[in-house]
Design a protein around this motif. Sequence first.
Motif, PDB file in Angstrom:
ATOM      1  N   CYS A   1      59.014  67.203 -44.773  1.00  0.00           N
ATOM      2  CA  CYS A   1      58.592  65.792 -44.742  1.00  0.00           C
ATOM      3  C   CYS A   1      57.087  65.669 -44.932  1.00  0.00           C
ATOM      4  CB  CYS A   1      59.002  65.138 -43.426  1.00  0.00           C
ATOM      5  SG  CYS A   1      60.749  64.734 -43.302  1.00  0.00           S
ATOM      6  N   ILE A   2      56.319  66.519 -44.267  1.00  0.00           N
ATOM      7  CA  ILE A   2      54.866  66.444 -44.383  1.00  0.00           C
ATOM      8  C   ILE A   2      54.412  66.893 -45.770  1.00  0.00           C
ATOM      9  CG2 ILE A   2      52.672  67.303 -43.498  1.00  0.00           C
ATOM     10  CD1 ILE A   2      53.989  65.260 -41.709  1.00  0.00           C
ATOM     11  N   VAL A   3      55.066  67.900 -46.326  1.00  0.00           N
ATOM     12  CA  VAL A   3      54.755  68.326 -47.696  1.00  0.00           C
ATOM     13  C   VAL A   3      55.015  67.173 -48.660  1.00  0.00           C
ATOM     14  CG1 VAL A   3      55.480  69.839 -49.589  1.00  0.00           C
ATOM     15  CG2 VAL A   3      55.130  70.779 -47.300  1.00  0.00           C
ATOM     16  N   ASP A   4      56.128  66.468 -48.465  1.00  0.00           N
ATOM     17  CA  ASP A   4      56.456  65.317 -49.300  1.00  0.00           C
ATOM     18  C   ASP A   4      55.419  64.212 -49.135  1.00  0.00           C
ATOM     19  OD1 ASP A   4      58.377  63.924 -51.077  1.00  0.00           O
ATOM     20  OD2 ASP A   4      58.638  62.592 -49.360  1.00  0.00           O
ATOM     21  N   LEU A   5      55.016  63.959 -47.897  1.00  0.00           N
ATOM     22  CA  LEU A   5      54.014  62.930 -47.592  1.00  0.00           C
ATOM     23  C   LEU A   5      52.697  63.234 -48.304  1.00  0.00           C
ATOM     24  CD1 LEU A   5      53.124  60.468 -45.724  1.00  0.00           C
ATOM     25  CD2 LEU A   5      52.397  62.209 -44.095  1.00  0.00           C
ATOM     26  N   LEU A   6      52.214  64.463 -48.157  1.00  0.00           N
ATOM     27  CA  LEU A   6      50.957  64.858 -48.787  1.00  0.00           C
ATOM     28  C   LEU A   6      51.072  64.836 -50.313  1.00  0.00           C
ATOM     29  CD1 LEU A   6      50.081  67.877 -46.460  1.00  0.00           C
ATOM     30  CD2 LEU A   6      48.837  65.707 -46.564  1.00  0.00           C
ATOM     31  N   GLY A   7      52.197  65.357 -50.802  1.00  0.00           N
ATOM     32  CA  GLY A   7      52.383  65.430 -52.248  1.00  0.00           C
ATOM     33  C   GLY A   7      52.413  64.070 -52.906  1.00  0.00           C
ATOM     34  N   ARG A   8      53.128  63.136 -52.321  1.00  0.00           N
ATOM     35  CA  ARG A   8      53.192  61.781 -52.891  1.00  0.00           C
ATOM     36  C   ARG A   8      51.823  61.116 -52.887  1.00  0.00           C
ATOM     37  NH1 ARG A   8      58.381  59.163 -53.199  1.00  0.00           N
ATOM     38  NH2 ARG A   8      60.077  60.501 -52.481  1.00  0.00           N
ATOM     39  N   ALA A   9      50.996  61.462 -51.894  1.00  0.00           N
ATOM     40  CA  ALA A   9      49.652  60.882 -51.787  1.00  0.00           C
ATOM     41  C   ALA A   9      48.660  61.579 -52.714  1.00  0.00           C
ATOM     42  CB  ALA A   9      49.169  60.955 -50.342  1.00  0.00           C
ATOM     43  N   GLY A  10      49.126  62.574 -53.455  1.00  0.00           N
ATOM     44  CA  GLY A  10      48.258  63.272 -54.391  1.00  0.00           C
ATOM     45  C   GLY A  10      47.540  64.460 -53.812  1.00  0.00           C
ATOM     46  N   GLN A  11      47.797  64.766 -52.544  1.00  0.00           N
ATOM     47  CA  GLN A  11      47.133  65.903 -51.890  1.00  0.00           C
ATOM     48  C   GLN A  11      47.990  67.165 -52.055  1.00  0.00           C
ATOM     49  OE1 GLN A  11      45.869  64.833 -47.881  1.00  0.00           O
ATOM     50  NE2 GLN A  11      45.582  62.696 -48.496  1.00  0.00           N
ATOM     51  N   VAL A  12      48.197  67.526 -53.311  1.00  0.00           N
ATOM     52  CA  VAL A  12      49.119  68.615 -53.649  1.00  0.00           C
ATOM     53  C   VAL A  12      48.612  69.961 -53.149  1.00  0.00           C
ATOM     54  CG1 VAL A  12      50.273  69.806 -55.550  1.00  0.00           C
ATOM     55  CG2 VAL A  12      49.956  67.331 -55.657  1.00  0.00           C
ATOM     56  N   GLU A  13      47.326  70.223 -53.290  1.00  0.00           N
ATOM     57  CA  GLU A  13      46.771  71.503 -52.834  1.00  0.00           C
ATOM     58  C   GLU A  13      46.931  71.663 -51.327  1.00  0.00           C
ATOM     59  OE1 GLU A  13      45.232  69.375 -54.789  1.00  0.00           O
ATOM     60  OE2 GLU A  13      44.984  70.457 -56.696  1.00  0.00           O
ATOM     61  N   GLU A  14      46.721  70.572 -50.575  1.00  0.00           N
ATOM     62  CA  GLU A  14      46.877  70.631 -49.128  1.00  0.00           C
ATOM     63  C   GLU A  14      48.338  70.871 -48.752  1.00  0.00           C
ATOM     64  OE1 GLU A  14      45.682  68.009 -45.142  1.00  0.00           O
ATOM     65  OE2 GLU A  14      44.954  67.415 -47.130  1.00  0.00           O
ATOM     66  N   ALA A  15      49.251  70.249 -49.518  1.00  0.00           N
ATOM     67  CA  ALA A  15      50.679  70.461 -49.272  1.00  0.00           C
ATOM     68  C   ALA A  15      51.052  71.922 -49.521  1.00  0.00           C
ATOM     69  CB  ALA A  15      51.505  69.543 -50.186  1.00  0.00           C
ATOM     70  N   TYR A  16      50.483  72.501 -50.574  1.00  0.00           N
ATOM     71  CA  TYR A  16      50.735  73.905 -50.901  1.00  0.00           C
ATOM     72  C   TYR A  16      50.234  74.815 -49.782  1.00  0.00           C
ATOM     73  CZ  TYR A  16      50.053  78.390 -53.314  1.00  0.00           C
ATOM     74  OH  TYR A  16      50.053  79.716 -53.671  1.00  0.00           O
ATOM     75  N   GLN A  17      49.066  74.517 -49.250  1.00  0.00           N
ATOM     76  CA  GLN A  17      48.508  75.316 -48.170  1.00  0.00           C
ATOM     77  C   GLN A  17      49.375  75.231 -46.919  1.00  0.00           C
ATOM     78  OE1 GLN A  17      45.845  77.490 -48.388  1.00  0.00           O
ATOM     79  NE2 GLN A  17      46.705  78.116 -46.412  1.00  0.00           N
ATOM     80  N   LEU A  18      49.926  74.039 -46.659  1.00  0.00           N
ATOM     81  CA  LEU A  18      50.786  73.863 -45.487  1.00  0.00           C
ATOM     82  C   LEU A  18      52.022  74.761 -45.584  1.00  0.00           C
ATOM     83  CD1 LEU A  18      51.331  72.307 -42.834  1.00  0.00           C
ATOM     84  CD2 LEU A  18      52.556  70.606 -44.197  1.00  0.00           C
ATOM     85  N   ILE A  19      52.588  74.880 -46.780  1.00  0.00           N
ATOM     86  CA  ILE A  19      53.753  75.758 -46.955  1.00  0.00           C
ATOM     87  C   ILE A  19      53.377  77.206 -46.666  1.00  0.00           C
ATOM     88  CG2 ILE A  19      55.448  76.631 -48.617  1.00  0.00           C
ATOM     89  CD1 ILE A  19      55.326  73.959 -50.046  1.00  0.00           C
ATOM     90  N   ASN A  20      52.222  77.614 -47.139  1.00  0.00           N
ATOM     91  CA  ASN A  20      51.764  78.983 -46.894  1.00  0.00           C
ATOM     92  C   ASN A  20      51.550  79.252 -45.408  1.00  0.00           C
ATOM     93  OD1 ASN A  20      51.740  79.794 -49.601  1.00  0.00           O
ATOM     94  ND2 ASN A  20      49.697  78.956 -49.931  1.00  0.00           N
ATOM     95  N   ASP A  21      51.251  78.183 -44.640  1.00  0.00           N
ATOM     96  CA  ASP A  21      51.004  78.331 -43.204  1.00  0.00           C
ATOM     97  C   ASP A  21      52.279  78.218 -42.363  1.00  0.00           C
ATOM     98  OD1 ASP A  21      48.321  78.620 -43.739  1.00  0.00           O
ATOM     99  OD2 ASP A  21      47.831  76.516 -43.373  1.00  0.00           O
ATOM    100  N   MET A  22      53.408  77.965 -43.003  1.00  0.00           N
ATOM    101  CA  MET A  22      54.654  77.842 -42.257  1.00  0.00           C
ATOM    102  C   MET A  22      55.040  79.174 -41.606  1.00  0.00           C
ATOM    103  SD  MET A  22      57.089  75.496 -44.760  1.00  0.00           S
ATOM    104  CE  MET A  22      58.558  75.759 -43.746  1.00  0.00           C
ATOM    105  N   PRO A  23      55.638  79.129 -40.411  1.00  0.00           N
ATOM    106  CA  PRO A  23      56.115  80.364 -39.781  1.00  0.00           C
ATOM    107  C   PRO A  23      57.094  81.109 -40.689  1.00  0.00           C
ATOM    108  CG  PRO A  23      56.169  78.542 -38.219  1.00  0.00           C
ATOM    109  CD  PRO A  23      55.852  77.944 -39.555  1.00  0.00           C
ATOM    110  N   LEU A  24      57.025  82.409 -40.699  1.00  0.00           N
ATOM    111  CA  LEU A  24      57.832  83.219 -41.609  1.00  0.00           C
ATOM    112  C   LEU A  24      59.329  83.034 -41.403  1.00  0.00           C
ATOM    113  CD1 LEU A  24      55.815  86.573 -41.530  1.00  0.00           C
ATOM    114  CD2 LEU A  24      55.852  84.850 -43.343  1.00  0.00           C
ATOM    115  N   GLU A  25      59.751  82.714 -40.167  1.00  0.00           N
ATOM    116  CA  GLU A  25      61.180  82.617 -39.890  1.00  0.00           C
ATOM    117  C   GLU A  25      61.813  81.332 -40.428  1.00  0.00           C
ATOM    118  OE1 GLU A  25      59.054  81.056 -36.175  1.00  0.00           O
ATOM    119  OE2 GLU A  25      58.812  82.707 -37.616  1.00  0.00           O
ATOM    120  N   LEU A  26      60.991  80.367 -40.862  1.00  0.00           N
ATOM    121  CA  LEU A  26      61.522  79.091 -41.343  1.00  0.00           C
ATOM    122  C   LEU A  26      61.890  79.158 -42.826  1.00  0.00           C
ATOM    123  CD1 LEU A  26      59.242  76.370 -39.652  1.00  0.00           C
ATOM    124  CD2 LEU A  26      61.517  77.143 -38.965  1.00  0.00           C
ATOM    125  N   ASP A  27      62.949  78.475 -43.186  1.00  0.00           N
ATOM    126  CA  ASP A  27      63.375  78.379 -44.579  1.00  0.00           C
ATOM    127  C   ASP A  27      62.438  77.406 -45.307  1.00  0.00           C
ATOM    128  OD1 ASP A  27      64.660  78.161 -46.987  1.00  0.00           O
ATOM    129  OD2 ASP A  27      66.434  77.136 -46.212  1.00  0.00           O
TER     130      ASP A  27
END
Length: 258
Positions: free
Chosen positions: A27-53
């Motif tokens: 949801c947060i990746v979608d929120l950032l991405g729609r707002a044009g903050q694509v690089e920040e959304a990408y960084q958030l994915i990289n910071d996700m815990p390893l156990e999460l899909d």
Amino acid sequence: MVREGQNLFYRMKDEYGVEPTTDHYACIVDLLGRAGQVEEAYQLINDMPLELDKTGAWSSLLGSCRIHQKVEIGEIAARNLFHLEPDVASHYVLLSNIYSSAQLWDKATDIRKRMKEMGVKKEPGCSWIEFDDEVHKFIAGDASHPQSGQLYGFLEILSEKMRKEGYVPDTSCVLHNVDEEEKETLLCGHSEKLAIVFGILNSPPGTTIRVAKNLRVCNDCHEATKYISRITDREIILRDVRRFHQFRDGRCSCGDYW
């Protein structure tokens, strides 16, 4: 309201001890991405815990890259999705669309070839409407319906009226290497437009038009339907794969966010 969304996300854990799940991150990746903050959304994915899909997050990011034409990050998102879900056609189609929007036609063609080689098939877009206890189905550019000539003729009349009202075709929805005039012609034949005008021509004035589509309604058809609802003084209900859209007097219930 990006800041408000981010604030809620981080307060979950810090103040309430609720660990964010895969869906929260998506949801947060979608929120950032729609707002044009694509690089920040990408960084958030990289910071996700390893156990999460990360599938949902990568998918949201890929959709954002399509909107904002971020080719390099789109390629990264697509590669991860190809690994996680190699048989899902929409991932290949989105990357191909990103390439097409950037006029990288050779790369777009290569992705389509890869799909074919792997046996991954895209579901064709189809819209349908019920009339007199019969379901009438349409695909893009459909000329097989008995009323096709009448439908396209009425679409041309509507298009002229829409332009006078300020409508400008969104030709970015046509992902082919053709000139602008041909792109506008292709837009007129989208399945949801055909189903909507069929409903208008075959029902009494003021009747609500109800159409369903198996895929997401494209940006141009969404904008055009707002104009059509106002010009024809009709309420139009369009159910696509994402949600119900209720068009009335030139506006949509989704607030142009779907």
